[in-house]
Design an enzyme around this catalytic site. Structure first.
Site, short mmCIF file in Angstrom:
data_model
loop_
_atom_site.label_atom_id
_atom_site.label_comp_id
_atom_site.label_asym_id
_atom_site.label_seq_id
_atom_site.Cartn_x
_atom_site.Cartn_y
_atom_site.Cartn_z
N ASP A 104 0.83 -0.83 -0.04
CA ASP A 104 -0.28 0.08 0.02
C ASP A 104 1.08 1.04 0.13
O ASP A 104 1.47 1.19 1.09
CB ASP A 104 -1.36 -0.37 1.21
CG ASP A 104 -2.15 1.20 1.49
OD1 ASP A 104 -1.36 1.72 0.85
OD2 ASP A 104 -3.40 0.77 1.44
N TYR A 154 -10.71 15.67 -5.96
CA TYR A 154 -9.76 14.48 -6.31
C TYR A 154 -9.01 15.30 -7.39
O TYR A 154 -7.69 15.79 -7.61
CB TYR A 154 -11.06 13.69 -7.54
CG TYR A 154 -10.10 13.19 -8.69
CD1 TYR A 154 -9.06 12.25 -7.72
CD2 TYR A 154 -9.87 13.24 -9.30
CE1 TYR A 154 -8.72 11.26 -9.25
CE2 TYR A 154 -9.32 12.86 -10.69
CZ TYR A 154 -8.63 11.30 -10.58
OH TYR A 154 -7.55 10.94 -11.45
N LYS A 177 -4.94 15.55 -7.05
CA LYS A 177 -3.80 15.61 -8.62
C LYS A 177 -2.86 16.00 -8.65
O LYS A 177 -1.59 16.29 -9.28
CB LYS A 177 -5.04 14.88 -9.24
CG LYS A 177 -5.06 13.37 -9.27
CD LYS A 177 -4.19 12.92 -9.32
CE LYS A 177 -4.01 11.00 -9.30
NZ LYS A 177 -3.30 10.50 -9.71
N SER A 236 -11.77 9.01 -9.53
CA SER A 236 -13.38 9.37 -9.57
C SER A 236 -13.68 11.26 -8.69
O SER A 236 -12.91 10.81 -7.79
CB SER A 236 -13.80 8.60 -9.08
OG SER A 236 -15.21 8.50 -8.40
N SER A 289 -6.27 15.32 -15.95
CA SER A 289 -6.99 16.73 -16.89
C SER A 289 -8.14 17.83 -15.78
O SER A 289 -8.25 18.91 -16.24
CB SER A 289 -7.75 16.74 -17.79
OG SER A 289 -8.76 15.91 -17.61
#
Ligand code: UD1
Length: 316
Positions: free
Chosen positions: A56, A144, A148, A81, A121
């Protein structure tokens, strides 16, 4: 002999990168995956050719010895997601931010040659202008997207401050074989494929005019392999899209046409944190990385649908 590492290598994109590496003749490929969303079945026919490690990325001590000395780490492990990160932000924060930090730290301490990072994106948010270019200011709209983006910034900082080679690739809605359609958080095209094969209506959130630069998974694999080799790109961010844009209504219409059916979609309220339109400017990736996407939307959709049909992911 130095090895390759694919974090999230049992996932949809990670397992495709593993196959790409083996096709290129990579000697030793280590897969790190905790099997939270990944599946060993995604690696079925290559299982004997890889070193699979159930570990992990949230646990530095588990992954550091596996990463040490690698030629390249492809960091694909994530909880994807947008809506999932809104409904349940803690695990996605821990995996996408803390996990990415652990991978970078292990790469730096383990003297890894390069980290190629799966960025998103979604970092762009709703820009006034399309297509979206890497020089635009990021405007994340969801946990999310922010997570990122933080990973990208960390890649840049590890490059600038510690001299670790990093490249971040902003994926634009990747689709293709092995994308798991079994969760409400699954990518929209996998849900559409399952629906059309089961002769059911999909749900479209909003009016269906939302658009995406859907990118076939094999194009993203090629981009990763090129990003692993390119020179003079450390610390940079590149778009990994096709440079086109398809609305959800168009995508559903194409699937009905391929299948020769007429099934009206059900329309629901727009989704929180959703970006309206997405389209990549691929100029920089073409110029600096030699990116050359090969799959049209039509071809990619047909190949993907055939795979779901063969796998029995949707059965009338
Ligand atoms: C976002 C990122 C993408 C990233 C992905 C990871 C953007 C532009 N893209 O994808 O780069 O890889 O997160 O999860 O931010 N939809 C429906 N019906 C459904 C499911 C979805 O209409 O049953 C709609 C969504 O509201 C959205 C579109 O389809 O407008 C795409 O959704 P999804 O596949 O979840 O991906 P993004 O959130 O666009």
């Amino acid at each position: 002999m130095s090895h390759y590492v694919v974090t999230g290598g049992a996932g949809f994109i990670g397992s495709a990168i593993v196959r790409g590496l083996l096709r290129e003749g990579a000697g030793r490929v280590v897969v790190i995956d905790n099997l939270l969303t990944g599946r060993e079945s995604n690696l079925e026919e290559v299982r004997g050719a890889i070193d699979f490690q159930r570990a992990d990325i949230r646990c530095y001590d588990e992954i550091a010895p596996l990463i040490r000395g690698a030629a390249v780490v492809f960091h694909e492990a994530a909880i994807p997601s947008v809506p999932r990160s809104i409904d349940d932000p803690v695990p996605s924060h821990e995996v996408n931010i803390d996990g990415t930090f652990n991978v970078l730290r292990a790469a730096r301490e383990g003297k890894v040659g390069r980290v190629v990072y799966a960025a998103s994106s979604s970092a762009y948010g709703d820009t006034e202008v399309l297509p979206k270019v890497e020089t635009m200011a990021p405007q994340p709209k969801s946990p999310y997207a922010l997570q990122k983006l933080v990973g990208e910034y960390y890649c840049n900082i590890f490059s600038e401050v510690y001299g670790l080679e990093t490249v971040a690739l902003r994926y634009f809605n990747v689709y293709g074989p092995r994308q798991d359609p079994s969760s409400p958080y699954s990518g929209v095209l996998s849900l559409f494929m399952k629906a059309v094969l089961e002769r059911r209506s999909p749900t479209i959130f909003g009016d269906g005019g939302h658009s995406r630069d859907f990118t076939y998974v094999d194009d993203v694999v090629e981009l990763n392999l090129k990003a692993a080799r390119a020179t003079g790109v450390s610390g940079k961010v590149y778009n990994g899209g096709n440079g086109g844009r398809i609305t959800l209504n168009q995508a559903w219409a194409l699937l009905q046409k391929i299948e020769g059916v007429e099934i009206p979609a059900v329309y629901g309220p727009p989704r929180a944190g959703d970006v309206r339109d997405s389209e990549a400017d691929t100029t920089a990736a073409v110029r600096d990385l030699g990116y050359a996407p090969r799959f049209s939307f039509d071809d990619g959709m047909r190949l993907t649908l055939e795979w779901y049909r063969r796998e029995g992911k949707g059965r009338p």
